[in-house]
Design a protein around this motif. Structure first.
Motif, PDB file in Angstrom:
ATOM      1  N   TYR A 262       0.834  -1.198   0.000  1.00 26.04           N
ATOM      2  CA  TYR A 262       0.000   0.000   0.000  1.00 26.04           C
ATOM      3  C   TYR A 262       0.868   1.246   0.000  1.00 26.04           C
ATOM      4  O   TYR A 262       1.890   1.308   0.694  1.00 26.04           O
ATOM      5  N   ILE A 263       0.450   2.220  -0.776  1.00 30.63           N
ATOM      6  CA  ILE A 263       1.087   3.539  -0.754  1.00 30.63           C
ATOM      7  C   ILE A 263       0.001   4.595  -0.636  1.00 30.63           C
ATOM      8  O   ILE A 263      -0.964   4.585  -1.408  1.00 30.63           O
ATOM      9  N   THR A 264       0.142   5.464   0.343  1.00 37.29           N
ATOM     10  CA  THR A 264      -0.750   6.611   0.489  1.00 37.29           C
ATOM     11  C   THR A 264      -0.010   7.844  -0.003  1.00 37.29           C
ATOM     12  O   THR A 264       1.063   8.173   0.499  1.00 37.29           O
ATOM     13  N   MET A 265      -0.573   8.489  -1.010  1.00 33.63           N
ATOM     14  CA  MET A 265       0.019   9.702  -1.579  1.00 33.63           C
ATOM     15  C   MET A 265      -0.657  10.933  -0.986  1.00 33.63           C
ATOM     16  O   MET A 265      -1.888  11.014  -0.939  1.00 33.63           O
ATOM     17  N   ILE A 266       0.146  11.859  -0.502  1.00 30.93           N
ATOM     18  CA  ILE A 266      -0.338  13.085   0.131  1.00 30.93           C
ATOM     19  C   ILE A 266       0.102  14.266  -0.718  1.00 30.93           C
ATOM     20  O   ILE A 266       1.299  14.526  -0.851  1.00 30.93           O
ATOM     21  N   LEU A 267      -0.842  14.942  -1.324  1.00 28.87           N
ATOM     22  CA  LEU A 267      -0.539  16.111  -2.147  1.00 28.87           C
ATOM     23  C   LEU A 267      -0.930  17.364  -1.366  1.00 28.87           C
ATOM     24  O   LEU A 267      -2.025  17.439  -0.811  1.00 28.87           O
ATOM     25  N   GLY A 314      -3.581  -2.429   6.037  1.00 26.11           N
ATOM     26  CA  GLY A 314      -3.258  -1.379   5.078  1.00 26.11           C
ATOM     27  C   GLY A 314      -4.498  -0.722   4.512  1.00 26.11           C
ATOM     28  O   GLY A 314      -4.589   0.505   4.405  1.00 26.11           O
ATOM     29  N   ALA A 315      -5.494  -1.550   4.142  1.00 25.90           N
ATOM     30  CA  ALA A 315      -6.742  -1.007   3.625  1.00 25.90           C
ATOM     31  C   ALA A 315      -7.465  -0.206   4.688  1.00 25.90           C
ATOM     32  O   ALA A 315      -8.024   0.861   4.414  1.00 25.90           O
ATOM     33  N   ALA A 316      -7.455  -0.692   5.923  1.00 23.85           N
ATOM     34  CA  ALA A 316      -8.168  -0.032   7.010  1.00 23.85           C
ATOM     35  C   ALA A 316      -7.594   1.340   7.317  1.00 23.85           C
ATOM     36  O   ALA A 316      -8.339   2.305   7.557  1.00 23.85           O
ATOM     37  N   VAL A 317      -6.289   1.449   7.308  1.00 27.66           N
ATOM     38  CA  VAL A 317      -5.656   2.728   7.623  1.00 27.66           C
ATOM     39  C   VAL A 317      -5.976   3.767   6.546  1.00 27.66           C
ATOM     40  O   VAL A 317      -6.327   4.909   6.848  1.00 27.66           O
ATOM     41  N   GLY A 318      -5.850   3.366   5.290  1.00 26.20           N
ATOM     42  CA  GLY A 318      -6.178   4.297   4.213  1.00 26.20           C
ATOM     43  C   GLY A 318      -7.620   4.749   4.273  1.00 26.20           C
ATOM     44  O   GLY A 318      -7.932   5.932   4.088  1.00 26.20           O
ATOM     45  N   TYR A 319      -8.509   3.820   4.564  1.00 23.21           N
ATOM     46  CA  TYR A 319      -9.936   4.142   4.685  1.00 23.21           C
ATOM     47  C   TYR A 319     -10.174   5.111   5.842  1.00 23.21           C
ATOM     48  O   TYR A 319     -10.912   6.096   5.706  1.00 23.21           O
ATOM     49  N   ALA A 320      -9.573   4.833   7.001  1.00 19.55           N
ATOM     50  CA  ALA A 320      -9.795   5.662   8.186  1.00 19.55           C
ATOM     51  C   ALA A 320      -9.292   7.083   7.984  1.00 19.55           C
ATOM     52  O   ALA A 320      -9.975   8.056   8.329  1.00 19.55           O
ATOM     53  N   VAL A 321      -8.090   7.227   7.438  1.00 20.52           N
ATOM     54  CA  VAL A 321      -7.536   8.568   7.230  1.00 20.52           C
ATOM     55  C   VAL A 321      -8.411   9.361   6.269  1.00 20.52           C
ATOM     56  O   VAL A 321      -8.675  10.554   6.485  1.00 20.52           O
ATOM     57  N   PRO A 338      -7.764  15.451   0.277  1.00 15.04           N
ATOM     58  CA  PRO A 338      -7.801  14.130   0.912  1.00 15.04           C
ATOM     59  C   PRO A 338      -6.744  13.215   0.296  1.00 15.04           C
ATOM     60  O   PRO A 338      -6.632  13.119  -0.924  1.00 15.04           O
ATOM     61  N   PRO A 339      -5.932  12.554   1.131  1.00 17.39           N
ATOM     62  CA  PRO A 339      -4.905  11.660   0.599  1.00 17.39           C
ATOM     63  C   PRO A 339      -5.534  10.484  -0.136  1.00 17.39           C
ATOM     64  O   PRO A 339      -6.677  10.113   0.119  1.00 17.39           O
ATOM     65  N   ARG A 340      -4.777   9.894  -1.046  1.00 16.77           N
ATOM     66  CA  ARG A 340      -5.252   8.759  -1.821  1.00 16.77           C
ATOM     67  C   ARG A 340      -4.367   7.548  -1.550  1.00 16.77           C
ATOM     68  O   ARG A 340      -3.138   7.648  -1.606  1.00 16.77           O
ATOM     69  N   THR A 341      -4.995   6.420  -1.276  1.00 22.78           N
ATOM     70  CA  THR A 341      -4.275   5.176  -1.023  1.00 22.78           C
ATOM     71  C   THR A 341      -4.487   4.231  -2.195  1.00 22.78           C
ATOM     72  O   THR A 341      -5.622   3.995  -2.613  1.00 22.78           O
ATOM     73  N   VAL A 342      -3.391   3.689  -2.708  1.00 30.17           N
ATOM     74  CA  VAL A 342      -3.443   2.720  -3.799  1.00 30.17           C
ATOM     75  C   VAL A 342      -2.702   1.467  -3.351  1.00 30.17           C
ATOM     76  O   VAL A 342      -1.880   1.507  -2.432  1.00 30.17           O
ATOM     77  N   SER A 343      -2.997   0.348  -4.011  1.00 32.73           N
ATOM     78  CA  SER A 343      -2.349  -0.890  -3.605  1.00 32.73           C
ATOM     79  C   SER A 343      -2.040  -1.764  -4.814  1.00 32.73           C
ATOM     80  O   SER A 343      -2.627  -1.607  -5.888  1.00 32.73           O
ATOM     81  N   CYS A 344      -1.111  -2.686  -4.591  1.00 31.30           N
ATOM     82  CA  CYS A 344      -0.782  -3.699  -5.598  1.00 31.30           C
ATOM     83  C   CYS A 344      -0.616  -5.025  -4.868  1.00 31.30           C
ATOM     84  O   CYS A 344       0.167  -5.120  -3.910  1.00 31.30           O
ATOM     85  N   THR A 345      -1.375  -6.027  -5.285  1.00 29.52           N
ATOM     86  CA  THR A 345      -1.296  -7.368  -4.708  1.00 29.52           C
ATOM     87  C   THR A 345      -0.613  -8.290  -5.709  1.00 29.52           C
ATOM     88  O   THR A 345      -1.087  -8.452  -6.829  1.00 29.52           O
ATOM     89  N   VAL A 346       0.511  -8.884  -5.283  1.00 21.83           N
ATOM     90  CA  VAL A 346       1.332  -9.723  -6.165  1.00 21.83           C
ATOM     91  C   VAL A 346       1.173 -11.187  -5.743  1.00 21.83           C
ATOM     92  O   VAL A 346       1.479 -11.536  -4.605  1.00 21.83           O
TER      93      VAL A 346
END
Length: 388
Positions: A262-267, A314-321, A338-346
């Motif tokens: 998970y990566i949360t991007m903050i602009l 990871g999903a929970a933290v992005g959702y909560a923020v 609002p920050p954006r969280t994206v993910s990649c499942t390998v």
């Protein structure tokens, strides 16, 4: 078996048990922010939710502080019944007497959580993952393993000024299906201003990007703030050539598959000084609260090889923020993107993407993460890359 990494650009939260935990954390943050806003002379405990919000509140003008104080005071002084409707079981907390909402939450009855419903299971080794197993992953965790929605059309690119001499070229990999890849990175191709923040007549935007990451074992890292540039007006872009490696992960950690990152991007618009730092502190605090709460029910499984649990966190933290920031925008009238969280499942080391109908690419298609706030609209154009 041609397995593909699965990208999620819109993190949602469908798991009933993790949602109970997260809602309590979200309400804790709201109550802490309410306390800070209404009690002018309140001195919070160091590193508490209240401490984080007090720092942000202090950046506002006196007039804005007073406006927020007046709007929140009726809720702050409401009776227990009203506060319970707003904050669930946290409505019973004596907000006027508390030193820290975190301490008060520990006095409340434990949530009724069924650890089995957190989705804890022992995955198969990577070499044994079958298509039925992948389909089972999809059905049990739809909020993570969704469809691609890959954006590849060059017709959608363009508009505005380019802030570098050359536009960044897509870092394609020439399809290397036999390469042993044990790293995963997110690369930024450009940052685009679709609509400058208000008031537009005041001057051009200065933009920075920061972030946080969560790996397959639940480890969190801070991604330092990076100044994208100044002079952003409607339609302007900042291209990166070579493309900017925003963050990378080693896929050698943990011993089970699939592995989710998970990566949360903050602009942040630089006129709102300190915003990126505030959001990073908030993200880290929420992550700590969620992880501690989950640990109370599953103990040592956090940080172990049980990848799906780290994925849920990871999903929970992005959702909560995101939910807390939405509340800030409304209750504090804060000029936040609002920050954006994206993910990649390998699913395995041998996983590859299908590009233009051909499987075998170690680079995903181009994606966009959109940021809306205080009258402005930006997006970050990025892609994921597997490499050795």
């Amino acid at each position: 078996m041609k397995l593909e990494p699965i990208i999620n650009d819109n993190i949602t939260l469908a798991n009933s048990e993790i949602k109970k935990i997260v809602e309590r954390v979200i309400n804790s943050a709201k109550i802490a922010a309410e306390k800070v806003a209404v009690e002018e002379n309140f001195h919070p405990l160091e590193r508490s939710f209240e401490d984080i919000f007090k720092s942000r509140f202090g950046e506002y003008s006196k007039d804005k502080q007073e406006t927020i104080r007046r709007s929140l005071k009726p809720i702050y002084t409401a009776d227990k019944a009203i506060r319970t409707r707003l904050y669930g079981d946290l409505g019973a907390i004596d907000v006027k007497a508390m030193e820290s909402v975190e301490h008060e939450v520990t006095k409340l009855p434990k949530l009724k959580i069924d650890p089995r419903l957190l989705g804890i299971w022992t995955p198969s080794p990577a070499s044994d993952i079958s298509q039925p197993e992948v389909e089972r992953m999809r059905s049990t965790q739809p909020q993570i393993l969704n469809s691609h929605n890959i954006l590849t059309s060059d017709a959608l690119l363009g508009g505005g000024r380019v802030f570098t001499d050359l536009q960044g070229e897509f870092d394609h990999d020439d399809f290397e299906p036999q390469a042993v890849t044990d790293k995963l990175a997110l690369y930024v191709r450009r940052v685009k201003c679709v609509d400058e923040t208000n008031p537009e007549w005041w001057g051009s935007d200065e933009v920075s990007v920061a972030g946080t990451s969560v790996d397959e074992t639940g480890d969190t890292k801070k991604i330092n703030e990076h100044f994208v540039g100044g002079g952003f007006d409607d339609g302007d872009s900042r291209w990166y050539n070579p493309n900017w490696r925003f963050h990378w992960f080693s896929m050698r950690e943990g011993d089970s598959w699939p592995k989710s990152y998970y990566i949360t991007m903050i602009l942040a618009e630089k006129d709102n000084g300190g915003l990126a730092a505030f959001l990073q502190k908030l993200w880290e605090k929420v992550e700590s609260q969620v992880k501690d709460a989950v640990a109370a029910y599953v103990g040592g499984l956090i940080g172990s090889s049980f990848g799906p649990l780290g994925t849920l966190i990871g999903a929970a933290v992005g959702y909560a923020v995101a939910k807390i920031v939405d509340w800030f925008i409304e209750a504090w009238n804060d000029d936040i993107f609002p920050p954006r969280t994206v993910s990649c499942t390998v699913p395995s080391f041998g996983a590859r993407w299908t590009i233009s109908g051909v499987w075998g690419s170690t680079t995903s298609g181009i994606r966009r993460s959109h940021f809306y706030g205080h009258g402005g609209h930006y997006y970050i154009e990025y892609y994921w890359k597997l490499y050795a």
